[in-house]
Design a protein around this motif. Structure first.
Motif, mmCIF file in Angstrom:
data_model
loop_
_atom_site.group_PDB
_atom_site.id
_atom_site.type_symbol
_atom_site.label_atom_id
_atom_site.label_comp_id
_atom_site.label_asym_id
_atom_site.label_seq_id
_atom_site.Cartn_x
_atom_site.Cartn_y
_atom_site.Cartn_z
ATOM 1 N N LYS A 623 0.827 -1.205 0.000
ATOM 2 C CA LYS A 623 0.000 0.000 0.000
ATOM 3 C C LYS A 623 0.861 1.255 0.000
ATOM 4 C CE LYS A 623 -2.502 1.059 3.654
ATOM 5 N NZ LYS A 623 -3.610 1.019 4.638
ATOM 6 N N GLU A 624 1.962 1.240 0.763
ATOM 7 C CA GLU A 624 2.811 2.422 0.859
ATOM 8 C C GLU A 624 3.510 2.723 -0.469
ATOM 9 O OE1 GLU A 624 5.508 2.010 4.076
ATOM 10 O OE2 GLU A 624 3.961 2.096 5.629
ATOM 11 N N ILE A 625 3.772 1.676 -1.258
ATOM 12 C CA ILE A 625 4.382 1.903 -2.567
ATOM 13 C C ILE A 625 3.372 2.548 -3.509
ATOM 14 C CG2 ILE A 625 5.358 0.759 -4.602
ATOM 15 C CD1 ILE A 625 6.589 -1.298 -2.784
ATOM 16 N N LEU A 626 2.128 2.059 -3.487
ATOM 17 C CA LEU A 626 1.114 2.569 -4.401
ATOM 18 C C LEU A 626 0.720 4.009 -4.068
ATOM 19 C CD1 LEU A 626 -0.762 1.949 -6.760
ATOM 20 C CD2 LEU A 626 -2.451 1.117 -5.124
ATOM 21 N N PHE A 627 0.543 4.298 -2.777
ATOM 22 C CA PHE A 627 0.024 5.614 -2.388
ATOM 23 C C PHE A 627 1.118 6.565 -1.892
ATOM 24 C CE2 PHE A 627 -3.542 2.683 -1.946
ATOM 25 C CZ PHE A 627 -4.505 3.346 -2.669
#
Length: 897
Positions: A623-627
C-alpha cells in the motif's frame, strides 16, 4: 480391451523374469489346437525338478497371461516332452503342473520316455497315480511325435515336435519385451498429456502483457516437447510392427502364428490409441492456444486502452479548462487559434482511439471470449471521441458568436468615434452662414444613414443569438456601448437642432459662437430617428433611461471631443486579487476532497475484510508503494494549509506569507514524486484488478485511481501559476515583494522536486549521494576531457570528440553521468544516469571563457592535470552554472578562512 488397463492388472512383465524365460523350461510357441486352444510346451529340461517353485509359477503365470482372453477361455493344451527322461520326471512334471498351473486346462499330452523299461513303468505309473495328479482334464500318454500329430496339426508344432512352426526363443523374448516397453511408453505418454492438459485447464490467465507472453511461450515449448515425445512413440511402434511382420515380408510363403498375429493386433491397437490420444490432445491444445492468444490480444487491448484513455482524459480536461470566450476581437481570434491547435493536437489520440475501438470490434467479431470486457471499452472510446468532437464544435460555435458580437460592438464603438470626430471637425465659424449650416446638416444626415449597418432585427432575436456567451463582463461592456450610442445620438440631435435654426432664413446678423449642447434652447427638438442598435441593445442590456446620469456622461463626451481616445469606453476587466484567492480556495477544497476520497475509497478499503480476497497478490503489503506519503499530504492540507489560505479571503496580502511560512512543509511533495515511478509500475501490474474496479464503482469516479494519483503532482505546479496571477494584479503595490518571494519559493520547491527525481535515477555510484550535500543543479552537456599525463593520440581524441554527459552539482561533489533511456512495458521512456566520474568541489577550479565559443567553460582538477571543457546549450545556461559553481567555491573559501 484397453491395452493400458491390461498392463495395469498383469502381475508380471517379461523384463521381470527375463532370466527364467531364457532357461526355456516352458515356452509359448504360438501354436493352437484345432479349436484354437493355445499350446504351452514343456520341452526336455534336465533340471526341471530343481526349478524353484516361484520361478516356475512366475513363468507359467506370465505365459498364460499372453494369449487373448478369448483364446485363454477355450483352455490351454499342455505338451510335456519327456522322451529322454524317466517316469519320475514325468510324475514330477505332472504333479507340479497340476498344483501350480494358473489357467484353464483342456488337454495334457505327455511324450513318455522312449526307453522300454521307463515306458513300461510310465504306463503302470499313470494308471496308479492318475487320481493323485488331481487333474480334471484327460492326460494322454503318447509314444511318439507321430501320435501327437494325430491330435495337433504339424503346422502348429515346433520342429522339436516334428512340426513346421518357426519359433526362435530369443526373438520371442525380444518381441515380448519390446511390446511391453511400447505399451508402457504409450501409457506414460498418455499420462503426460493428461497431466499437461490438467495443468493447462487449471492455469489462471495473467493480467498483464508480459506474464501472458511468458505463459504462452512456456506452454508452447512444453507442447512442442510433448509432440516430439508422441512422434518418438509412434516411430517406436511402427518399428516394432515392422519387426513382428518381418517373416512375412521376407517370404511370401511365411505366415504369422496366432500369437504373432495377436502381437500385431496389440501394437496396432496401441498405435491407434496413441493416434486418438494425439488427436484429442491437439484438439484441446488448439482451444487452449487460441484462448491464450486471445488473452494476449486482450491484455494488449487493455494496455493500449489505458494509455489512450489517459491521453483522452487529459485532452478532455484541457478542453474543459478552455472556458474563456474572450473580451475583444483580438482575444477571441487568439482563442480560436488556440482551439484550432488543441483540435490538431487531439487528432492523433482520436485516431488512435478510433483505431483501437475498431480493433476491439474485430476481436468481438472473431468470437473473442472477453466480449463483455471489450465492448464497454469500445463504447467508452467512441463516446469520448464523440464528446471531444461535439465539445470542439460547441467551442467553435461559442467563439464564433463571441467574435460576431465583439465585431458588432467594435463597429458600434467605431461609429461613435467617427461621429464624435465628425462633430468636432465641423468648424463653428463656417456653420454660422446658411450655406455652411446646410452643408453641415447634409454631412450629419449622410453619416446617420450609416447607422443602419448596426441595426438588429429585434431584442428577442438578439438575445436568442448571443444568450450563451453573455457573461456579466460582456453584458457590462455591451451596456457601455449602448450608452455611448445613445450619448452620440443625442449629440447629433442637438447639433441638428442648432444647424437647422442657422440654415433658416436669417433676418439679422448672428454673432458666431461655438455650439455647446448645454446652451441649446430648452424647447422640444424635432424627433429624429436614432440607430436601431440603440433601441435593441438598450432594451436587451437594460440601459438606464435618460436622466441626470446620462446627461453627465454626455457632458464628459462633449468635453473630450478633441481627444479621440476619450470615446473608447470598452476596457478589459482584469482578474482581481479576490477572484484569484477565491479560485485558489475553491480548487484547494476540491483537491482536499479528492485526496480524502482516494484515502477512504481506496487505501482504507485495502484493509476491508470483505474486499481482501479481491486484492491481487502482487499488491499485498504494498500500500505504501502505491500511495506513497499521500496521507501525509492530505493531513497537511486538510488540517493546516486549507485553513490558512481561507483566512486570506478578507486579507489577500497574507497569502504570500502562507507559502513562505509553509516552505518546509511543502517539501513533502518531493518524497511523493520520488516514489511516483514505483507507484506507476505497481499500478501497471495491478491496475485492472477487480478490487480497483469495485472501489471506483463505489466512489462513482469517472476516472480510475491512477488519474487521481497524479493530482498531487499537478497541484504542486498549480500554486506558482496562481501566484503569478496575483503578481499581475498587484504591480507596484504593497505586498509585491512578498509575492515575488513566495513565487520564487514555489519555483524553488518545484525545481527541488524535479532535481530529486533525476537524482534517484543515478546508478553505479558506490557512495551515498545524501552525503554529497544539497543538489544545486543538474543538466546535460557536451564534455571534452584533456589529461596531461595521457598519450598524445588519446589527448587529441579526447579533445575533439565530445561526450554526452549529465552533470549533477552538489555542494561537495560534481558528478559526471551518462544518460540512458529505457522502455518499460511499452510505456514512456524512463531515464537513468550511469555514473562515470566525480570531482571534489574542494579541489576544482573554473575558467569562465573558452576561446572560440561563448557557450563553453572549463573545470580543471589537480592543478590542471585534468581539464574538462563543458559546452552548454545556451549562454544563459552556462552563466547560471558558472554562478552556482562560483557560489560553492566562494563558500568553501570563506569556510577555510
Amino acid at each position: 480391451t484397453d491395452e493400458i488397463m491390461q498392463q495395469e492388472i498383469r502381475p508380471l512383465v517379461a523384463v521381470d523374469i527375463i532370466e527364467q524365460l531364457h532357461r526355456q523350461f516352458a515356452i509359448l510357441s504360438g501354436g493352437r489346437g484345432k479349436d484354437g486352444a493355445p499350446i504351452i510346451t514343456f520341452p526336455e529340461f534336465a533340471g526341471f525338478s530343481e526349478i524353484p517353485d516361484d520361478d516356475f509359477l512366475n513363468v507359467v503365470t506370465y505365459l498364460t497371461s499372453i494369449p487373448s482372453l478369448e483364446a485363454a477361455s477355450i483352455g490351454f493344451i499342455i505338451i510335456i516332452d519327456r522322451r529322454r527322461d524317466k517316469w519320475s520326471a514325468v510324475k514330477a512334471s505332472l504333479t507340479r503342473i497340476a498344483g501350480a498351473f494358473p489357467g484353464n486346462l483342456q488337454l495334457v499330452f505327455v511324450l513318455r520316455p522312449s526307453r522300454f523299461i521307463q515306458r513300461a513303468i510310465a504306463d503302470i505309473g499313470i494308471k496308479l497315480y492318475r487320481d493323485d495328479f488331481k487333474m480334471k482334464v484327460p492326460i494322454i500318454m503318447l509314444n511318439s511325435v507321430s501320435d501327437l500329430h494325430g491330435y495337433i496339426d504339424k503346422s502348429q508344432l515346433t520342429r522339436e515336435l516334428g512340426g513346421t512352426l518357426e519359433y526362435g526363443h530369443s526373438q520371442w523374448i525380444h518381441h515380448r519385451t519390446a511390446i511391453e516397453n511400447f505399451a508402457m511408453t504409450v501409457k506414460t505418454t498418455a499420462q503426460m498429456l493428461q497431466t499437461f492438459g490438467t495443468d493447462l485447464a487449471e492455469t489462471e490467465l495473467p493480467n498483464d502483457v508480459q506474464c501472458t507472453e511468458e505463459l504462452l511461450s512456456s506452454h508452447t515449448d512444453h507442447h512442442s516437447k510433448l509432440k516430439d515425445e508422441l512422434k518418438l512413440a509412434v516411430k517406436q511402434g511402427a518399428t516394432l510392427l515392422t519387426c513382428i511382420r518381418e517373416p512375412v515380408t521376407r517370404s511370401a510363403n511365411s505366415k504369422l502364428s496366432p500369437d504373432e498375429l495377436e502381437n500385431v493386433a496389440t501394437v496396432e491397437r496401441l498405435l491407434a490409441q496413441l493416434d486418438e490420444t494425439e488427436k484429442a490432445f491437439d484438439q484441446f491444445w488448439t482451444k487452449h492456444h487460441l484462448k491464450l492468444e486471445q488473452c494476449l490480444q486482450l491484455r494488449h487491448f487493455e494496455h493500449n486502452f489505458r494509455e489512450v484513455k489517459l491521453t483522452l482524459d487529459n485532452l478532455m480536461e484541457t478542453q474543459a479548462g478552455f472556458a474563456d470566450i474572450g473580451d475583444s476581437v483580438t482575444r477571441v481570434e487568439n482563442l480560436l487559434k488556440e482551439q484550432k491547435h488543441l483540435e490538431e493536437k487531439g487528432q492523433e489520440p482520436l485516431e488512435k482511439a478510433q483505431s483501437l475501438a475498431l480493433h476491439g470490434e474485430q476481436l468481438i467479431q472473431n468470437n473473442h471470449y472477453a466480449v463483455d470486457s471489450i465492448r464497454p471499452k469500445c463504447v467508452e472510446l467512441r463516446r469520448i471521441c464523440d464528446d471531444f468532437t461535439n465539445e470542439t464544435k460547441k467551442k467553435y460555435d461559442i467563439l464564433g458568436k463571441s467574435l460576431e458580437l465583439h465585431k458588432q460592438l467594435d463597429k458600434a464603438s467605431q461609429w461613435c468615434e467617427a461621429g464624435i470626430y465628425l462633430l468636432a471637425s465641423q468648424a463653428v465659424d463656417k456653420c454660422q452662414s446658411q450655406e455652411g449650416a446646410e452643408t453641415a446638416l447634409v454631412e450629419i444626415e449622410k453619416f446617420l444613414v450609416t447607422a443602419k449597418e448596426h441595426q438588429l432585427s429585434n431584442p428577442k432575436e438578439f438575445y436568442n443569438q448571443f444568450d450563451m456567451i453573455l457573461t456579466p463582463e460582456i453584458k457590462a461592456n455591451a451596456q457601455r456601448i449602448v450608452q455611448k450610442l445613445e450619448d452620440v445620438q443625442e449629440m447629433f440631435d442637438k447639433r441638428q437642432v442648432s444647424l437647422k435654426k442657422l440654415a433658416a432664413k436669417q433676418t439679422r446678423p448672428v454673432q458666431p459662437v461655438a455650439p455647446h449642447p448645454e446652451s441649446s434652447p430648452k424647447r422640444a427638438s424635432p424627433k429624429i430617428t436614432r440607430p436601431a442598435a440603440v433601441e435593441n441593445l438598450g432594451q436587451f442590456c437594460g440601459a438606464p433611461a435618460r436622466g441626470p446620469a446620462a446627461q453627465n456622461g454626455n457632458h464628459a463626451l462633449v468635453r473630450a471631443q478633441g481627444d479621440k481616445s476619450a470615446g473608447l469606453l470598452v476596457t478589459c476587466k482584469p482578474h482581481t486579487q479576490d477572484h484569484i484567492i477565491n479560485e485558489l480556495i475553491e480548487t484547494e477544497r476540491v483537491y482536499v476532497e479528492e485526496l480524502q476520497s482516494i484515502i477512504e475509497g481506496y487505501a482504507s478499503e485495502m484493509e476491508n475484510p470483505n474486499l481482501v480476497h479481491l486484492i491481487p497478490s502482487a499488491l499485498q503489503n504494498k500500500k505504501e508503494i502505491l500511495f506513497g506519503n499521500l496521507p501525509e499530504i492530505y493531513d497537511f492540507h486538510y488540517r493546516i494549509f486549507l485553513k490558512e489560505i481561507e483566512n486570506c479571503i478578507e486579507n489577500p496580502e497574507l497569502l504570500a506569507r502562507c507559502f513562505l511560512k509553509r516552505k518546509e512543509d511543502l517539501q513533502i511533495y518531493e518524497k511523493y514524486c520520488q516514489n511516483k515511478p514505483r507507484s506507476e509500475a505497481l499500478w501497471r501490474q495491478c491496475g485492472d484488478s477487480i478490487f480497483f474496479q469495485e472501489c471506483q464503482r463505489k466512489l462513482d469516479h469517472k476516472l480510475s485511481l491512477d488519474a487521481y494519483l497524479l493530482k498531487p503532482v499537478q497541484r504542486i505546479t498549480k500554486y506558482q501559476l496562481l501566484l503569478k496571477e496575483m503578481l499581475k494584479c498587484s504591480k507596484n503595490s504593497e505586498g509585491t515583494a512578498e509575492l515575488e518571494e513566495a513565487l520564487a519559493t514555489m519555483l524553488d520547491i518545484i525545481k527541488s522536486v524535479n532535481d530529486s527525481m533525476h537524482q534517484i535515477a543515478i546508478t553505479g555510484y558506490e557512495g551515498d549521494v545524501s552525503e554529497l550535500g544539497k543538489l544545486l543543479m543538474q543538466g546535460s552537456f557536451n564534455v571534452w576531457t584533456d589529461h596531461k599525463k595521457g598519450h598524445n593520440k588519446v589527448k587529441d581524441l579526447a579533445r575533439f570528440k565530445p561526450m554526452q554527459r549529465h552533470l549533477f552539482l552538489y555542494t561537495k561533489m560534481l558528478l559526471f553521468c551518462k544518460k540512458r533511456e529505457e522502455n518499460t512495458d511499452g510505456h514512456e521512456k524512463t531515464a537513468s544516469y550511469s555514473f562515470k566520474n566525480s570531482l571534489k568541489m574542494s579541489t576544482v577550479g573554473i575558467t569562465e571563457n573558452v576561446k572560440g565559443d561563448n557557450k563553453k567553460f572549463e573545470i580543471w582538477y589537480n592543478g590542471r592535470e585534468e581539464v574538462y571543457i563543458i559546452q552548454a546549450s545556451s549562454v544563459e545556461l552556462k552563466n547560471t552554472w558558472i554562478s552556482e559553481i562560483r557560489k560553492v567555491l566562494t563558500g568553501q573559501l570563506e569556510a577555510c578562512r
